[in-house]
Design an enzyme around this catalytic site. Sequence first.
Site, PDB file in Angstrom:
ATOM      1  N   GLU A  81       0.822  -1.200   0.000  1.00 14.19           N
ATOM      2  CA  GLU A  81       0.000   0.000   0.000  1.00 14.19           C
ATOM      3  C   GLU A  81       0.863   1.261   0.000  1.00 14.19           C
ATOM      4  O   GLU A  81       1.957   1.275   0.560  1.00 14.19           O
ATOM      5  CB  GLU A  81      -0.880   0.030   1.255  1.00 14.19           C
ATOM      6  CG  GLU A  81      -1.792  -1.164   1.379  1.00 14.19           C
ATOM      7  CD  GLU A  81      -2.445  -1.238   2.755  1.00 14.19           C
ATOM      8  OE1 GLU A  81      -3.218  -2.169   2.972  1.00 14.19           O
ATOM      9  OE2 GLU A  81      -2.162  -0.362   3.604  1.00 14.19           O
ATOM     10  N   CYS A  95       3.147   8.502   1.443  1.00 20.32           N
ATOM     11  CA  CYS A  95       3.534   7.567   2.501  1.00 20.32           C
ATOM     12  C   CYS A  95       3.840   6.225   1.844  1.00 20.32           C
ATOM     13  O   CYS A  95       2.981   5.648   1.173  1.00 20.32           O
ATOM     14  CB  CYS A  95       2.407   7.426   3.514  1.00 20.32           C
ATOM     15  SG  CYS A  95       2.766   6.261   4.856  1.00 20.32           S
ATOM     16  N   CYS A 102       4.882  -7.259   7.814  1.00 15.57           N
ATOM     17  CA  CYS A 102       5.790  -6.814   8.872  1.00 15.57           C
ATOM     18  C   CYS A 102       5.892  -7.898   9.932  1.00 15.57           C
ATOM     19  O   CYS A 102       4.892  -8.561  10.250  1.00 15.57           O
ATOM     20  CB  CYS A 102       5.284  -5.509   9.489  1.00 15.57           C
ATOM     21  SG  CYS A 102       6.419  -4.800  10.706  1.00 15.57           S
ATOM     22  N   CYS A 106       2.901  -5.100  15.934  1.00 14.56           N
ATOM     23  CA  CYS A 106       2.407  -4.076  16.857  1.00 14.56           C
ATOM     24  C   CYS A 106       0.885  -4.214  16.990  1.00 14.56           C
ATOM     25  O   CYS A 106       0.189  -4.440  15.988  1.00 14.56           O
ATOM     26  CB  CYS A 106       2.772  -2.676  16.362  1.00 14.56           C
ATOM     27  SG  CYS A 106       4.558  -2.397  16.246  1.00 14.56           S
ATOM     28  N   CYS A 109      -1.558  -2.083  14.624  1.00 12.60           N
ATOM     29  CA  CYS A 109      -1.252  -1.990  13.188  1.00 12.60           C
ATOM     30  C   CYS A 109      -1.780  -3.203  12.431  1.00 12.60           C
ATOM     31  O   CYS A 109      -1.462  -4.357  12.773  1.00 12.60           O
ATOM     32  CB  CYS A 109       0.262  -1.869  13.002  1.00 12.60           C
ATOM     33  SG  CYS A 109       0.757  -1.720  11.276  1.00 12.60           S
ATOM     34  N   GLY A 155       5.598  -2.184   7.057  1.00 10.13           N
ATOM     35  CA  GLY A 155       6.941  -2.678   7.331  1.00 10.13           C
ATOM     36  C   GLY A 155       7.790  -1.720   8.148  1.00 10.13           C
ATOM     37  O   GLY A 155       7.434  -0.563   8.366  1.00 10.13           O
ATOM     38  N   GLU A 156       8.918  -2.228   8.618  1.00  6.18           N
ATOM     39  CA  GLU A 156       9.890  -1.456   9.396  1.00  6.18           C
ATOM     40  C   GLU A 156      11.049  -1.063   8.489  1.00  6.18           C
ATOM     41  O   GLU A 156      11.823  -1.914   8.048  1.00  6.18           O
ATOM     42  CB  GLU A 156      10.389  -2.300  10.577  1.00  6.18           C
ATOM     43  CG  GLU A 156      11.646  -1.803  11.266  1.00  6.18           C
ATOM     44  CD  GLU A 156      11.553  -0.378  11.777  1.00  6.18           C
ATOM     45  OE1 GLU A 156      12.387   0.456  11.347  1.00  6.18           O
ATOM     46  OE2 GLU A 156      10.656  -0.088  12.596  1.00  6.18           O
ATOM     47  N   SER A 187      10.266   6.613   9.610  1.00  4.11           N
ATOM     48  CA  SER A 187       9.679   6.262  10.900  1.00  4.11           C
ATOM     49  C   SER A 187      10.128   4.866  11.304  1.00  4.11           C
ATOM     50  O   SER A 187      10.006   3.918  10.524  1.00  4.11           O
ATOM     51  CB  SER A 187       8.147   6.312  10.809  1.00  4.11           C
ATOM     52  OG  SER A 187       7.573   5.847  12.015  1.00  4.11           O
ATOM     53  N   LEU A 211       6.738   5.787  19.347  1.00  7.10           N
ATOM     54  CA  LEU A 211       6.938   5.496  20.768  1.00  7.10           C
ATOM     55  C   LEU A 211       5.684   4.896  21.398  1.00  7.10           C
ATOM     56  O   LEU A 211       5.709   3.771  21.894  1.00  7.10           O
ATOM     57  CB  LEU A 211       7.346   6.789  21.489  1.00  7.10           C
ATOM     58  CG  LEU A 211       7.850   6.612  22.919  1.00  7.10           C
ATOM     59  CD1 LEU A 211       9.141   5.807  22.932  1.00  7.10           C
ATOM     60  CD2 LEU A 211       8.074   7.975  23.575  1.00  7.10           C
ATOM     61  N   HIS A 212       4.615   5.672  21.445  1.00  7.54           N
ATOM     62  CA  HIS A 212       3.281   5.199  21.832  1.00  7.54           C
ATOM     63  C   HIS A 212       3.112   4.806  23.292  1.00  7.54           C
ATOM     64  O   HIS A 212       2.004   4.418  23.689  1.00  7.54           O
ATOM     65  CB  HIS A 212       2.826   4.039  20.931  1.00  7.54           C
ATOM     66  CG  HIS A 212       2.980   4.304  19.480  1.00  7.54           C
ATOM     67  ND1 HIS A 212       2.535   5.451  18.873  1.00  7.54           N
ATOM     68  CD2 HIS A 212       3.580   3.569  18.495  1.00  7.54           C
ATOM     69  CE1 HIS A 212       2.833   5.427  17.583  1.00  7.54           C
ATOM     70  NE2 HIS A 212       3.474   4.311  17.337  1.00  7.54           N
ATOM     71  N   ASN A 286      -6.399   4.857  14.144  1.00 10.19           N
ATOM     72  CA  ASN A 286      -7.448   4.302  13.301  1.00 10.19           C
ATOM     73  C   ASN A 286      -7.946   3.024  13.962  1.00 10.19           C
ATOM     74  O   ASN A 286      -7.158   2.283  14.560  1.00 10.19           O
ATOM     75  CB  ASN A 286      -6.908   3.985  11.897  1.00 10.19           C
ATOM     76  CG  ASN A 286      -6.860   5.215  11.012  1.00 10.19           C
ATOM     77  OD1 ASN A 286      -7.879   5.802  10.682  1.00 10.19           O
ATOM     78  ND2 ASN A 286      -5.661   5.615  10.637  1.00 10.19           N
ATOM     79  N   CYS A 327      -2.102   1.601   8.056  1.00  8.60           N
ATOM     80  CA  CYS A 327      -1.158   0.669   7.421  1.00  8.60           C
ATOM     81  C   CYS A 327      -1.690  -0.759   7.399  1.00  8.60           C
ATOM     82  O   CYS A 327      -2.052  -1.308   8.427  1.00  8.60           O
ATOM     83  CB  CYS A 327       0.173   0.673   8.159  1.00  8.60           C
ATOM     84  SG  CYS A 327       1.001   2.261   8.133  1.00  8.60           S
TER      85      CYS A 327
END
Length: 333
Positions: A81, A95, A102, A106, A109, A155-156, A187, A211-212, A286, A327
């Site tokens: 995406e 983006c 991934c 998380c 996500c 993904g990271e 990010s 961070l979150h 989201n 994502c």
Amino acid sequence: MNIDKLSEILSDQPAYRFKQVYKAIWQDLIDNFDQATTLPKELRQKLNDNCPLNINGELFKTDDKKTLKALLTLGDENKIETVLMMHNDGRHTVCVSAQVGCALRCGFCATGEMGFKRNLTVGEITEQVLFFARYIKKNYEPDDRVSNVVFMGMGEPFLNYQNVMSAIRLLNSEDGLGIGARKISISTSGIIEGIKKLSKEGLQVNLALSLHAPNDKMRQKLMPISKKYPLKKLISALDDYIQKTSRQVMIEYLLIKGINDWPETAQELADLLQGKLVVVNLIACNPVGDNKPSPEAVIKKFKHILERNGVVVTQRYRFGREIDAACGQLAAK
């Protein structure tokens, strides 16, 4: 599209052919080599046969047309995406994804639900930006262009470090799209090795840290990767990055109702970040799984606590909820 093959195809050509081909792709934004009339007909045919420029993408738009999401199908039928966000100040931000799926899983996500399939190539990363560059050229004013790129998709990025950095250099170069390094952001969920590498690159790209949570217990519930990279080591790496680069870091903080949006959590976050060259970007999540976005009043209070403690705060407008812009939501479907 498979621009990763270009060097191989052009290996027997004079050097100036590379510049002609790159200009055709990245500045003229052609989608078929037949349009590159500066190239010999035989070479155009060879390029079309071995490196076609078509990008297989399905487009989704919000009603206000400020957000467009594309589901791209790659050569091996995997799907990724990419999102175009059009801001009121004239910026057009793409983006991009760095991986198919991934491995980090998380809790907030949708990409994590897919699991990890593979890293994206340099061509697969850059074609996401190219897809929207072509779209803007066909549908907007002549002066409109992709102005910003953020590696905040699937993904990271730091787990595909080399390809991500090569893609950034191509997007930044005069032979590419010429997007300024300061208009490109990466990010990370907190891959310390990647943060350390980036501090030595000499590129003025922006670093954003997802961070979150302000403590290990809360963060490990949301982001299992933090078991490998505890906050003490992560913040130390962040301090080292800021010292070496003198660049402000964006701290992304997703506000999830009843999970990480309490007043005492805001105070703990303020204590963690106070005095550092950072800006906290508050984002209402989201809806993914059981997670719900924090109410506006809760976000306002959270923001006030941070600001009262001298922490610089911004609040991100939530783009594209109606087209599953979070994502991985489309690809997971």
